[in-house]
Scaffold this active site. Structure first.
Site, short mmCIF file in Angstrom:
data_model
loop_
_atom_site.label_atom_id
_atom_site.label_comp_id
_atom_site.label_asym_id
_atom_site.label_seq_id
_atom_site.Cartn_x
_atom_site.Cartn_y
_atom_site.Cartn_z
NE ARG A 99 -2.22 2.79 -11.55
CZ ARG A 99 -2.15 4.16 -11.23
NH1 ARG A 99 -1.51 4.95 -11.78
NH2 ARG A 99 -2.55 4.28 -10.06
N GLY A 129 0.67 -1.36 0.23
CA GLY A 129 0.06 0.00 0.08
C GLY A 129 0.79 1.27 -0.02
CD GLU A 136 0.14 -9.17 1.74
OE1 GLU A 136 -0.92 -8.63 1.13
OE2 GLU A 136 -0.44 -10.06 2.22
N PRO A 137 4.44 -5.54 -0.76
CG PRO A 137 6.73 -4.92 -1.00
CD PRO A 137 5.74 -5.98 -0.27
N GLY A 138 3.81 -3.82 -3.69
CA GLY A 138 3.80 -3.87 -5.28
C GLY A 138 4.05 -2.43 -5.86
NE ARG A 139 0.04 2.16 -6.01
CZ ARG A 139 -0.89 2.30 -6.97
NH1 ARG A 139 -0.77 2.92 -8.03
NH2 ARG A 139 -2.02 1.82 -6.55
CE1 TYR A 164 -1.69 -3.49 -8.62
CE2 TYR A 164 -0.38 -1.43 -8.19
CZ TYR A 164 -1.04 -2.83 -7.67
OH TYR A 164 -0.87 -3.27 -6.56
CE1 TYR A 215 -8.56 1.91 -10.06
CE2 TYR A 215 -6.57 1.87 -11.55
CZ TYR A 215 -7.43 0.82 -11.08
OH TYR A 215 -7.37 -0.51 -10.63
CB CYS A 234 -14.14 3.39 -30.82
SG CYS A 234 -12.82 3.25 -32.12
N1 LLP Z 1 -1.87 -7.01 -0.80
C1 LLP Z 1 -3.20 -7.05 -1.27
C2 LLP Z 1 -3.81 -8.24 -0.73
C3 LLP Z 1 -3.52 -6.30 -2.15
O1 LLP Z 1 -4.77 -6.17 -2.63
C4 LLP Z 1 -2.62 -5.26 -2.87
C5 LLP Z 1 -3.12 -4.30 -3.94
C6 LLP Z 1 -1.21 -5.30 -2.36
C7 LLP Z 1 -0.63 -6.06 -1.42
C8 LLP Z 1 -0.57 -4.40 -3.18
O2 LLP Z 1 -0.70 -3.09 -3.02
P1 LLP Z 1 0.46 -1.84 -3.55
O3 LLP Z 1 1.49 -1.93 -2.46
O4 LLP Z 1 0.85 -2.11 -4.77
O5 LLP Z 1 -0.42 -0.80 -3.04
N2 LLP Z 1 -4.72 -1.34 -9.88
C9 LLP Z 1 -4.98 -0.23 -8.80
C10 LLP Z 1 -4.07 -0.92 -7.47
C11 LLP Z 1 -4.80 -1.96 -7.09
C12 LLP Z 1 -4.47 -2.45 -5.88
C13 LLP Z 1 -4.83 -3.73 -5.40
N3 LLP Z 1 -4.18 -4.30 -4.16
C14 LLP Z 1 -4.02 0.84 -9.66
O6 LLP Z 1 -3.69 0.94 -10.61
O7 LLP Z 1 -3.55 2.00 -8.89
#
Ligand code: LLP
Length: 428
Positions: free
Chosen positions: A322, A247, A282-285, A381, A326, A352
């Protein structure tokens, strides 16, 4: 920090490059649109986060990269080589993590609707933890694991009921969201799980949203999680792990600077002081966003007599959804900036529908048909959410390392696209 910088080109002009590779070289070799990822940036973001957590005294955390943010196997392998685990939400993501070399002992399986087949696959694989999001799911995991003669480690995912996260579509931590169970439910389920033959409760988990730029709601949620850990232990229940989700926000260049990984780590240390658990994240972004760009070419500059200027690109909402989904802001940089006054453009794709607008009235250096532009911060994403809408070919992906680059997902051909479909037998 990322490794997309202007370098001096052969003719003396400046040109945007990924590490040592000018983006125009990739555009020529692979065509556009194309995603380009920097290995050095992925590695840097992972190690900065890992070191920040270690520096704050969080011992031996499991950093499970959220595969949904960028599921390319080469990207996952880059992170796995540094010891990253994987946070997955489908059988497909488990398979990708395994293909990238992530050991099952570092895979965490989240998501509200895991099917029986997915649970079975995860249990057979021996994933470290299934994050259980509801009572029926706890029973499902118990039943499947018993059938397989296994005892599956699980964590109960709690919904801490705090508001956080940039956009309503990505906030997950309020009680009216579909994710997780309440604190009282969590206590009850945890105690029940301890008596089930097919599951072994090992921890509790939460994830309150994405693109969070204010640490206060996270701190409030984590303090509540700490209270839960203490209550469960006071009841004599074993608990090894506290999974605090992902997050953490990133800079998209139109917002105030998000908190640094060091601030984030210090906040966690404060909120969980004295708690002796293994942490999972659980870092993604925060790892992938600024490690990737979407490279596109200007197809036309369409000027309306009344003054509006449309920059029509060969990339569209199906490649990067995105902004449409969003209202997300992505910095747009010309690969070879031209001299001259900035021009206000509406930047659009060819799909379109009006939603296929990346931005309106964006002041950019002057651009002409044929010029290349890069959407910054598109490594998370971006490709992972791409589709073939309008029967546009799925966007390819390139990984750069130093002066080298490799196509890590090729652009399919139109024949590939059509070969996946068939007519019904009665259609002859
Ligand atoms: N863990 C869980 C259970 C999640 O649902 C998510 C993201 C993450 C970890 C990773 O979150 P992060 O660190 O990346 O913020 N498609 C959207 C973002 C959706 C996020 C969904 N869950 C976007 O493009 O902004």
């Amino acid at each position: 920090m990322n490794h997309f910088e202007l370098l001096a080109g052969a003719d003396g002009g400046a040109e945007l490059a990924c590490e040592g590779v000018p983006l125009s070289r990739i555009a020529e070799a692979v065509g556009t649109p194309v995603y380009v990822y920097s290995s050095a940036t992925l590695e840097r973001h992972y190690t900065v986060l890992r070191d920040a957590l270690a520096g704050a005294g969080l011992k031996d955390p499991l950093i499970a990269f959220a595969v949904k943010a960028n599921s390319n196997v080469a990207v996952l392998r880059t992170l796995a080589a540094l010891g990253a685990g994987a946070d997955v939400v489908s059988e497909g993501e488990v398979r990708r993590a395994l293909a990238a070399g992530v050991p099952p002992a570092r895979i965490v399986f989240s998501g509200v609707g895991k099917t029986e087949a997915e649970v079975e696959f995860a249990v057979r694989t021996g994933v470290a933890e299934i994050n259980v999001e509801s009572e029926p799911e706890l029973h499902l995991v118990d039943r499947v694991a018993q059938r397989l003669g296994k005892r599956q480690p699980v964590a109960i995912r709690v919904n801490p009921d705090v508001a956080a996260g940039g956009h309503a579509k990505i906030a997950t931590g309020k009680a009216d969201n579909k994710f997780g169970v309440s604190f009282s439910e969590a206590e009850r389920l945890y105690a029940n799980a301890a008596n089930m033959a097919g599951v072994r409760p090992v921890g509790v988990a939460c994830h309150i949203g994405s693109q969070i730029t204010d640490l206060a709601p996270m701190e409030a949620a984590f303090a509540k999680m700490r209270g839960l850990v203490e209550r469960l232990r006071a009841e004599g229940l074993p608990l090894e792990r506290l999974d605090l989700g992902g997050g953490l926000g990133v800079p998209y260049f139109n917002q105030p600077e998000p908190p640094s990984p060091a601030d984030y780590a210090a906040m966690i240390a404060r909120a969980t002081k004295g708690l002796d658990v293994q942490f999972a994240f659980e870092p993604g972004r925060v790892i992938a966003a600024n490690a990737g760009v979407l490279l596109a070419r200007v197809v036309h500059v369409h000027e309306r007599p009344e003054g509006r200027k449309f920059l029509v690109l060969d990339a569209a909402m199906n490649d990067l959804i995105r902004p449409a989904m969003y209202d997300a802001f992505h910095d747009i940089r010309p690969v070879r900036p031209r001299a001259g006054e900035a021009v206000a453009y509406d930047v659009v794709g060819p799909v379109c529908e009006t939603g296929d607008t990346f931005t309106r009235d964006r002041a950019l250096p002057p651009l002409e048909a044929g010029d290349l532009v890069a959407f910054m911060s598109a490594g998370a994403y971006g490709a992972a959410m791409a589709s073939e809408y309008n029967s546009r070919l799925l966007v390819p992906e390139v990984l750069v390392k130093g002066a080298e680059f490799a196509v890590v997902r090729p652009r399919p051909t139109y024949d590939d696209m059509l070969a996946r479909e068939a007519t019904a037998p009665w259609q002859g």
